[in-house]
Design a protein around this motif. Structure first.
Motif, short mmCIF file in Angstrom:
data_model
loop_
_atom_site.label_atom_id
_atom_site.label_comp_id
_atom_site.label_asym_id
_atom_site.label_seq_id
_atom_site.Cartn_x
_atom_site.Cartn_y
_atom_site.Cartn_z
N ASP A 36 0.83 -1.21 0.00
CA ASP A 36 0.00 0.00 0.00
C ASP A 36 0.86 1.26 0.00
N LEU A 37 1.91 1.27 0.82
CA LEU A 37 2.77 2.45 0.93
C LEU A 37 3.55 2.68 -0.36
N LEU A 38 4.07 1.62 -0.96
CA LEU A 38 4.79 1.76 -2.22
C LEU A 38 3.88 2.31 -3.31
N ASP A 39 2.63 1.82 -3.33
CA ASP A 39 1.68 2.28 -4.34
C ASP A 39 1.40 3.77 -4.18
N ALA A 40 1.27 4.20 -2.93
CA ALA A 40 0.98 5.61 -2.68
C ALA A 40 2.15 6.50 -3.06
N THR A 41 3.37 6.12 -2.67
CA THR A 41 4.53 6.96 -2.95
C THR A 41 4.93 6.92 -4.42
N SER A 69 10.29 1.82 2.62
CA SER A 69 9.34 1.76 1.51
C SER A 69 8.97 3.16 1.03
N ALA A 70 8.77 4.08 1.98
CA ALA A 70 8.42 5.45 1.61
C ALA A 70 9.54 6.10 0.81
#
Length: 515
Positions: free
Chosen positions: A45-50, A169-170
């Motif tokens: 989820d975090l990778l997708d957002a960033t 990840s961010a």
């Protein structure tokens, strides 16, 4: 990046602890399997957002999106996530955290596939809205399941591992996005979620515990409250995004005004449910505490100010200067470097003087945004050539001369994160911590969505009238517009700094926050 930090608010303090505190209580069997399963889904989820921080211009170009559609592609996910996050937490208590985690993870994976298959902006916007909704069902469950499985005594050991992986990840998200888009296609930004999501679903079904609450503790979902709150947010954000495209007709102002009315109705309705001992969508008793109300507004403004930088950066670097997504992603990594460094350094002072650390972080970030604005102004470019997507400018702006401002900004953000959530939660009673965490997570994303819509509208307002005649450009400048957004962000942070004097001087410990 700010949207990517959702659901990890309570992790900021443990990240800095190099060695978790030892306890005499053994870690329950299977606890690490639960932690790494939740970690895998959360990292996805975090990778997708960033990744979207650098992917949005390529996505917009590939689908031929208008300025308003570009804003919806960038903001839609955050908007649905912020509105439904509290409902997701409630549903976890009602239907079981394991069940809602699996539903959310499956929905997120399926929606990633639909995003990859989108053939026009409308399809992608719809898929992103649903993807954000699925994430809102998944993210609130993970932290609670880790805390329950490890127990209060061992939670720090889990989060001492969980936090750094999320921070990594961010930092890597924009770089990964740049690589995928530069060497493949923007669709791979979503395709990469499919195998990760399938593997995470397999392990989640095997290792996640089934029972997560006592039957007598089940709250009821306030559907009417959820609808009223969602309507109030939609009535505010929709005209902000669409108004510029339609030249701000009367209906846009009426919608924004009606948003305040609907929010007032929501507040009265929530208070009435509270008096009847029914579960409201948002616990109104929290806002009777000045410290919490002030802290929530501080969070809203802080993430809103940051959103200006994250929204405008790809527009300036990729659309205006023609940089590759990879180069833009690597440039943004300077901000992450500053954040990681200062989150550790801030811990040396946060236990003794948490509010001073918060104030120092807000002013440092304001200085970083102001320095970015000055750097952009100093390297104001000139027209180079015209492409089918608009004019490209030559400028001396580079990753290296932007680095000092970005590192300072990152340092400011890390200093803010270190004491932020402990301070805001300091005046909250123990039985209100669950609702308070949900409200905080929702408000930080809501600030990101609302301010993102405002700042991107400001940027487009300054560049849409650009006219090119031969080698002469008139009617506006993307450099001036971008610098204005950074100045506005710095101004909001100074206002936030003043407001933060009403935040308590003492903070809850990280162990109390992670519930």
């Amino acid at each position: 990046m700010s949207e990517a930090l959702s659901g990890t608010e309570g992790l900021t303090a443990p990240v800095a602890d190099a060695v978790p505190k030892e306890t005499g209580t053994p870690i329950p069997k299977g606890a690490w399997a639960v932690m790494f399963t939740v970690l895998g889904a959360s990292m996805m989820d975090l990778l997708d957002a960033t990744v979207m921080n650098v992917a949005a211009p390529s996505v917009s170009k590939g689908l031929g999106a208008t300025h308003a559609e570009y804003q919806w592609i960038n903001i839609g996910y955050v908007l649905s996530f912020s509105v439904l996050l509290i409902a997701g937490g409630r549903l976890g208590d009602i239907a079981g955290r394991r069940r809602m985690f699996l539903i959310g993870l499956a929905g997120f994976t399926v929606m990633s596939g639909l995003c990859a298959l989108a053939q026009n902006p409308g399809e992608l916007i719809a898929a992103r809205l649903l993807q954000g909704s699925a994430s809102a069902m998944m993210i609130p469950q993970g932290i609670g399941m880790i805390r329950e499985k490890f127990g209060r005594e061992n939670s720090q050991k889990a989060f001492a591992v969980f936090g750094p992986f999320m921070g990594l990840s961010a930092a890597l998200g924009p770089i990964l996005g740049g690589i995928l888009i530069t060497y493949t296609s923007w669709r791979w930004v979503f395709v990469i979620n499919l195998p990760i999501g399938i593997v995470a679903l397999y392990f989640a079904g095997k290792v996640l515990p089934t029972v997560h609450h006592r039957e007598g503790d089940k709250p009821k979902l306030d559907v009417i409250g959820m609808i009223l709150c969602s309507a109030a947010v939609g009535l505010l954000v929709y005209p902000i995004i669409q108004g510029h495209e339609y030249k701000w007709p009367a209906w846009t102002w009426l919608m924004m005004a009606s948003s305040a009315v609907v929010m007032g109705v929501f507040g009265l309705y929530a208070r009435a449910r509270h008096k009847q001992n029914l579960d409201p969508f948002i616990e109104t008793s929290l806002f009777k505490k000045r410290a919490f109300t002030t802290g929530t507004m501080t969070i809203f403004l802080f993430f809103g100010a940051c959103s200006g930088a994250f929204i405008v950066s790809p527009l300036l670097l990729q659309v205006t200067l023609g940089w590759s997504p990879l180069r833009a992603g690597l440039t943004g990594a300077w901000w992450s470097v500053g954040t990681i460094i200062s989150m550790g350094a801030g811990q040396a002072f946060v236990k003794k003087t948490p509010r001073r650390v918060l104030h120092a972080g807000l002013l440092t970030l304001a200085v970083g945004l102001a320095l970015t604005a000055l750097t952009i102004k100093h390297y104001n470019g000139s027209f180079s050539h015209m492409t089918e997507n608009g004019p490209i400018f030559d400028s001396g702006l580079s990753s290296w001369n932007l680095a000092p401002a970005l590192i300072i900004s990152g340092i400011g953000m890390g200093l803010v994160f270190a004491p932020f959530f402990g301070l805001v939660l300091s005046a909250v009673d123990d039985h209100e911590l669950g609702s308070a965490n949900g409200v905080i997570a929702s408000f930080d994303q809501l600030g990101n969505a609302v301010a993102g819509a405002v700042f991107s509208t400001v940027f487009y307002g300054g560049v849409e009238h650009i006219k090119v005649s031969g080698t002469t450009v008139s009617g506006g400048s993307p450099f001036t517009s971008a610098a204005l957004v950074y100045w506005l962000g710095a101004g909001v942070l100074v206002l936030t700094w003043a407001l933060a004097f009403m935040v308590p001087k003492t903070a809850r410990s990280e162990d109390e926050i992670m519930i």
